[in-house]
Design a protein around this motif. Structure first.
Motif, PDB file in Angstrom:
ATOM      1  N   ALA A 235      52.383  21.191  49.744  1.00 30.72           N
ATOM      2  CA  ALA A 235      53.809  21.503  49.824  1.00 30.72           C
ATOM      3  C   ALA A 235      54.545  20.543  50.748  1.00 30.72           C
ATOM      4  CB  ALA A 235      53.995  22.943  50.299  1.00 30.72           C
ATOM      5  N   ILE A 236      53.928  20.209  51.886  1.00 32.03           N
ATOM      6  CA  ILE A 236      54.558  19.276  52.825  1.00 32.03           C
ATOM      7  C   ILE A 236      54.665  17.894  52.202  1.00 32.03           C
ATOM      8  CG2 ILE A 236      54.209  18.067  55.014  1.00 32.03           C
ATOM      9  CD1 ILE A 236      53.067  20.643  56.148  1.00 32.03           C
ATOM     10  N   ARG A 237      53.594  17.467  51.553  1.00 31.06           N
ATOM     11  CA  ARG A 237      53.600  16.149  50.920  1.00 31.06           C
ATOM     12  C   ARG A 237      54.632  16.084  49.810  1.00 31.06           C
ATOM     13  NH1 ARG A 237      52.755  11.119  52.335  1.00 31.06           N
ATOM     14  NH2 ARG A 237      51.908   9.804  50.675  1.00 31.06           N
ATOM     15  N   ALA A 238      54.720  17.129  49.003  1.00 35.06           N
ATOM     16  CA  ALA A 238      55.686  17.149  47.901  1.00 35.06           C
ATOM     17  C   ALA A 238      57.112  17.104  48.427  1.00 35.06           C
ATOM     18  CB  ALA A 238      55.474  18.395  47.044  1.00 35.06           C
ATOM     19  N   ALA A 239      57.385  17.823  49.522  1.00 37.19           N
ATOM     20  CA  ALA A 239      58.734  17.817  50.089  1.00 37.19           C
ATOM     21  C   ALA A 239      59.118  16.431  50.574  1.00 37.19           C
ATOM     22  CB  ALA A 239      58.817  18.825  51.237  1.00 37.19           C
ATOM     23  N   SER A 240      58.154  15.699  51.139  1.00 39.43           N
ATOM     24  CA  SER A 240      58.459  14.363  51.665  1.00 39.43           C
ATOM     25  C   SER A 240      58.610  13.340  50.550  1.00 39.43           C
ATOM     26  CB  SER A 240      57.360  13.912  52.624  1.00 39.43           C
ATOM     27  OG  SER A 240      56.158  13.630  51.931  1.00 39.43           O
ATOM     28  N   LEU A 241      57.949  13.554  49.417  1.00 42.81           N
ATOM     29  CA  LEU A 241      58.007  12.592  48.318  1.00 42.81           C
ATOM     30  C   LEU A 241      59.161  12.855  47.360  1.00 42.81           C
ATOM     31  CD1 LEU A 241      54.212  12.266  47.405  1.00 42.81           C
ATOM     32  CD2 LEU A 241      55.630  10.634  48.659  1.00 42.81           C
ATOM     33  N   ARG A 242      59.733  14.068  47.415  1.00 37.97           N
ATOM     34  CA  ARG A 242      60.788  14.418  46.465  1.00 37.97           C
ATOM     35  C   ARG A 242      62.039  14.884  47.210  1.00 37.97           C
ATOM     36  NH1 ARG A 242      60.131  18.648  43.978  1.00 37.97           N
ATOM     37  NH2 ARG A 242      58.297  19.530  44.988  1.00 37.97           N
ATOM     38  N   PRO A 243      62.691  13.970  47.947  1.00 38.15           N
ATOM     39  CA  PRO A 243      63.904  14.397  48.660  1.00 38.15           C
ATOM     40  C   PRO A 243      65.006  14.867  47.725  1.00 38.15           C
ATOM     41  CG  PRO A 243      63.682  12.004  48.683  1.00 38.15           C
ATOM     42  CD  PRO A 243      62.392  12.551  48.146  1.00 38.15           C
ATOM     43  N   GLU A 244      64.946  14.409  46.459  1.00 36.50           N
ATOM     44  CA  GLU A 244      65.983  14.840  45.515  1.00 36.50           C
ATOM     45  C   GLU A 244      65.849  16.314  45.164  1.00 36.50           C
ATOM     46  OE1 GLU A 244      62.362  13.805  43.177  1.00 36.50           O
ATOM     47  OE2 GLU A 244      63.479  12.922  44.847  1.00 36.50           O
ATOM     48  N   ALA A 245      64.684  16.919  45.507  1.00 39.55           N
ATOM     49  CA  ALA A 245      64.452  18.330  45.198  1.00 39.55           C
ATOM     50  C   ALA A 245      64.680  19.206  46.420  1.00 39.55           C
ATOM     51  CB  ALA A 245      63.039  18.517  44.672  1.00 39.55           C
ATOM     52  N   ALA A 246      65.573  18.754  47.313  1.00 45.96           N
ATOM     53  CA  ALA A 246      65.797  19.489  48.551  1.00 45.96           C
ATOM     54  C   ALA A 246      66.334  20.894  48.299  1.00 45.96           C
ATOM     55  CB  ALA A 246      66.760  18.716  49.454  1.00 45.96           C
ATOM     56  N   ASP A 247      66.972  21.100  47.131  1.00 43.36           N
ATOM     57  CA  ASP A 247      67.519  22.420  46.829  1.00 43.36           C
ATOM     58  C   ASP A 247      66.480  23.332  46.184  1.00 43.36           C
ATOM     59  OD1 ASP A 247      67.387  20.867  44.567  1.00 43.36           O
ATOM     60  OD2 ASP A 247      69.150  21.766  43.622  1.00 43.36           O
ATOM     61  N   ARG A 248      65.237  22.867  46.052  1.00 45.60           N
ATOM     62  CA  ARG A 248      64.186  23.689  45.455  1.00 45.60           C
ATOM     63  C   ARG A 248      62.976  23.715  46.398  1.00 45.60           C
ATOM     64  NH1 ARG A 248      65.814  20.421  41.333  1.00 45.60           N
ATOM     65  NH2 ARG A 248      63.864  19.226  41.330  1.00 45.60           N
ATOM     66  N   PRO A 249      63.113  24.388  47.537  1.00 43.45           N
ATOM     67  CA  PRO A 249      62.012  24.412  48.499  1.00 43.45           C
ATOM     68  C   PRO A 249      60.828  25.224  47.979  1.00 43.45           C
ATOM     69  CG  PRO A 249      63.735  25.925  49.184  1.00 43.45           C
ATOM     70  CD  PRO A 249      64.273  25.167  48.001  1.00 43.45           C
ATOM     71  N   THR A 250      59.669  24.953  48.549  1.00 44.72           N
ATOM     72  CA  THR A 250      58.452  25.689  48.222  1.00 44.72           C
ATOM     73  C   THR A 250      58.316  26.871  49.173  1.00 44.72           C
ATOM     74  OG1 THR A 250      57.347  23.688  47.459  1.00 44.72           O
ATOM     75  CG2 THR A 250      55.942  25.536  48.071  1.00 44.72           C
ATOM     76  N   ARG A 251      57.886  27.996  48.633  1.00 42.58           N
ATOM     77  CA  ARG A 251      57.647  29.191  49.457  1.00 42.58           C
ATOM     78  C   ARG A 251      56.160  29.526  49.434  1.00 42.58           C
ATOM     79  NH1 ARG A 251      62.713  29.418  47.489  1.00 42.58           N
ATOM     80  NH2 ARG A 251      64.348  30.244  48.842  1.00 42.58           N
ATOM     81  N   LEU A 252      55.602  29.678  50.628  1.00 39.71           N
ATOM     82  CA  LEU A 252      54.184  29.967  50.758  1.00 39.71           C
ATOM     83  C   LEU A 252      53.962  31.195  51.628  1.00 39.71           C
ATOM     84  CD1 LEU A 252      52.549  26.480  51.505  1.00 39.71           C
ATOM     85  CD2 LEU A 252      52.595  27.686  49.328  1.00 39.71           C
ATOM     86  N   ALA A 253      52.915  31.940  51.300  1.00 38.49           N
ATOM     87  CA  ALA A 253      52.426  32.993  52.176  1.00 38.49           C
ATOM     88  C   ALA A 253      51.146  32.463  52.817  1.00 38.49           C
ATOM     89  CB  ALA A 253      52.156  34.267  51.390  1.00 38.49           C
ATOM     90  N   ILE A 254      51.212  32.159  54.102  1.00 43.90           N
ATOM     91  CA  ILE A 254      50.085  31.553  54.813  1.00 43.90           C
ATOM     92  C   ILE A 254      49.254  32.661  55.447  1.00 43.90           C
ATOM     93  CG2 ILE A 254      49.410  29.929  56.610  1.00 43.90           C
ATOM     94  CD1 ILE A 254      52.115  28.550  56.205  1.00 43.90           C
ATOM     95  N   ALA A 255      48.028  32.808  54.968  1.00 48.51           N
ATOM     96  CA  ALA A 255      47.162  33.891  55.426  1.00 48.51           C
ATOM     97  C   ALA A 255      46.770  33.716  56.885  1.00 48.51           C
ATOM     98  CB  ALA A 255      45.913  33.965  54.546  1.00 48.51           C
ATOM     99  N   ALA A 256      46.545  34.836  57.554  1.00 49.46           N
ATOM    100  CA  ALA A 256      46.057  34.814  58.935  1.00 49.46           C
ATOM    101  C   ALA A 256      44.545  34.646  58.933  1.00 49.46           C
ATOM    102  CB  ALA A 256      46.457  36.088  59.649  1.00 49.46           C
ATOM    103  N   ALA A 257      44.032  33.850  59.858  1.00 52.60           N
ATOM    104  CA  ALA A 257      42.595  33.551  59.877  1.00 52.60           C
ATOM    105  C   ALA A 257      41.761  34.803  60.120  1.00 52.60           C
ATOM    106  CB  ALA A 257      42.293  32.509  60.937  1.00 52.60           C
ATOM    107  N   GLY A 258      42.214  35.692  60.999  1.00 52.39           N
ATOM    108  CA  GLY A 258      41.417  36.874  61.322  1.00 52.39           C
ATOM    109  C   GLY A 258      41.856  38.125  60.613  1.00 52.39           C
ATOM    110  N   GLY A 259      42.579  37.977  59.506  1.00 54.58           N
ATOM    111  CA  GLY A 259      43.121  39.135  58.825  1.00 54.58           C
ATOM    112  C   GLY A 259      44.489  39.482  59.365  1.00 54.58           C
ATOM    113  N   GLY A 260      45.165  40.387  58.717  1.00 52.43           N
ATOM    114  CA  GLY A 260      46.507  40.767  59.119  1.00 52.43           C
ATOM    115  C   GLY A 260      47.541  40.192  58.175  1.00 52.43           C
ATOM    116  N   PRO A 261      48.805  40.513  58.418  1.00 48.36           N
ATOM    117  CA  PRO A 261      49.864  40.076  57.505  1.00 48.36           C
ATOM    118  C   PRO A 261      50.034  38.569  57.510  1.00 48.36           C
ATOM    119  CG  PRO A 261      50.808  41.038  59.480  1.00 48.36           C
ATOM    120  CD  PRO A 261      49.338  41.298  59.547  1.00 48.36           C
TER     121      PRO A 261
END
Length: 375
Positions: A235-261
């Motif tokens: 996602a970070i790489r895609a954002a840096s390579l496609r500045p023309e897509a600034a109006d279409r950000p990526t949304r991620l749910a980043i898991a917690a290493a030890g469990g939890g929300p």
């Protein structure tokens, strides 16, 4: 070689303000000074932090140089030279006969027919080891090295001032970015396309310190949960390579290493960000995070809706998903008192139910974990 033309000077100062223009400016400088190619560079202790812009030099060999040959006989010699010095670097290192026995010569210099490299050293690089301008001369041009060095010396005030301007402008841009990040109430950070963190606000620093979802590894942002790392890097790489897509950000749910929300992240393209004194000619990524541990700040609720302290505390509990009974117990007040406070909150916020109140407050900016409500 009578010095720099007005057109070249104009291009030089334009590049100082827009790093994407360095290629054209360096090509014009090389033409004026009797060289077939030129570069401006900053050699950092960490090779990945080094910066190089080139004019009329092989881009593939430039990448190879940055990856493998930043430490070479000439760069080692330049580290010990004085700022502002103009010199013929290959000659100082013994010329072609001495360098021809090195892989650096066979891989970088010989394919481009470089017979001499001259340098104007820039002095105030901060943490960089060395850097400045370098001009590449072919065998024919190398015959006029003395005249070239004299012209380079005459041009040095403009060349040095251009880097001064670039450093000043880069610092101003970074200060503006930092101020912008601090206006974002959620945790936020700015990275290069490779995930190297350039700037972060206080909320972002708090998330990194906790290390539940994200951490720094060698200056790069990585997901603490191994399974989330590939998606984050992509996602970070895609954002840096496609500045023309600034109006279409990526949304991620980043898991917690030890469990939890999970931590929710919105990752979009950021405009050009100068990560060193002479800039970086590509955009990076802006990450805005939602820390699930954050709670509405009662102070903010008081400011926005004119609540009393007691009303704001009850409202914060409801926004955190607690029942009125739980809120009254945590605050140490009677259930009837808590209900009276809640009814007053309904009137001031303009809602009629706890669900509507929670939904409204959940959309407000968060100011970090609210320890006041955790009694």
């Amino acid at each position: 070689m009578n010095g720099l033309t007005p057109e070249s000077i104009e291009k030089l100062y334009a590049a100082a303000l827009d790093p994407a223009l360095w290629g054209g400016a360096l090509t014009a400088l090389a033409d004026d000074l009797g060289a077939f190619g030129a570069m401006v560079h900053s050699m950092a202790p960490d090779p990945e932090d080094s910066i190089m812009h080139v004019g009329r030099l092989d881009p593939d060999l430039t990448r190879l140089y940055l990856e493998k040959y930043q430490v070479n006989p000439m760069s080692r010699m330049l580290i010990d030279r004085r700022p502002g010095e103009v010199l013929a670097a290959m000659s100082v290192c013994g010329g072609v006969p001495a360098l021809s026995r090195t892989a650096f010569h066979s891989d970088i210099l010989a394919p481009q027919r470089v017979a001499e490299v001259t340098n104007l050293l820039y002095g105030d690089w901060g943490d960089a080891l060395t850097g400045g301008y370098a001009f590449c001369l072919d065998p024919r041009e190398a015959g006029g090295t003395a005249a070239h060095l004299a012209a380079l010396q005459r041009a040095s005030p403009h060349l040095t001032q251009a880097i001064d301007l670039a450093r000043h402008f880069a610092g101003a841009v970074n200060r503006n970015w930092q101020a912008l990040l601090e206006t974002i109430s959620a945790p936020a950070m700015l990275t290069t396309g490779e995930g190297r963190v350039i700037l972060t606000n206080h909320g972002g620093e708090a998330v990194l310190r906790r290390g539940a979802w994200l951490r720094l590894q060698g200056g790069r942002l990585v997901a603490t949960h191994a399974a989330a790392q590939a998606k984050l890097a992509k996602a970070i790489r895609a954002a840096s390579l496609r500045p023309e897509a600034a109006d279409r950000p990526t949304r991620l749910a980043i898991a917690a290493a030890g469990g939890g929300p999970p931590c929710l992240a919105v990752i979009g393209s950021a405009p050009i960000i100068p990560v060193a004194e002479i800039g970086l000619p590509r955009p990076g990524a802006l990450l805005i995070l939602q820390d699930p541990a954050t709670r509405p700040d009662p102070l903010l609720l008081r400011e926005l809706f004119g609540l009393t302290d007691a009303e704001a505390r009850i409202a914060a509990h409801i926004a955190a998903g607690r029942s009125l009974g739980s809120a009254s117990e945590r605050e140490g007040v009677a259930h009837s008192t808590a209900r009276t406070h809640l009814q007053a909150v309904f009137g001031k916020v303009g809602v009629r139910s706890q669900a509507a109140l929670a939904g409204t407050l959940a959309r407000l900016p968060m100011r970090g974990t609210n320890t006041d409500c955790e009694r």
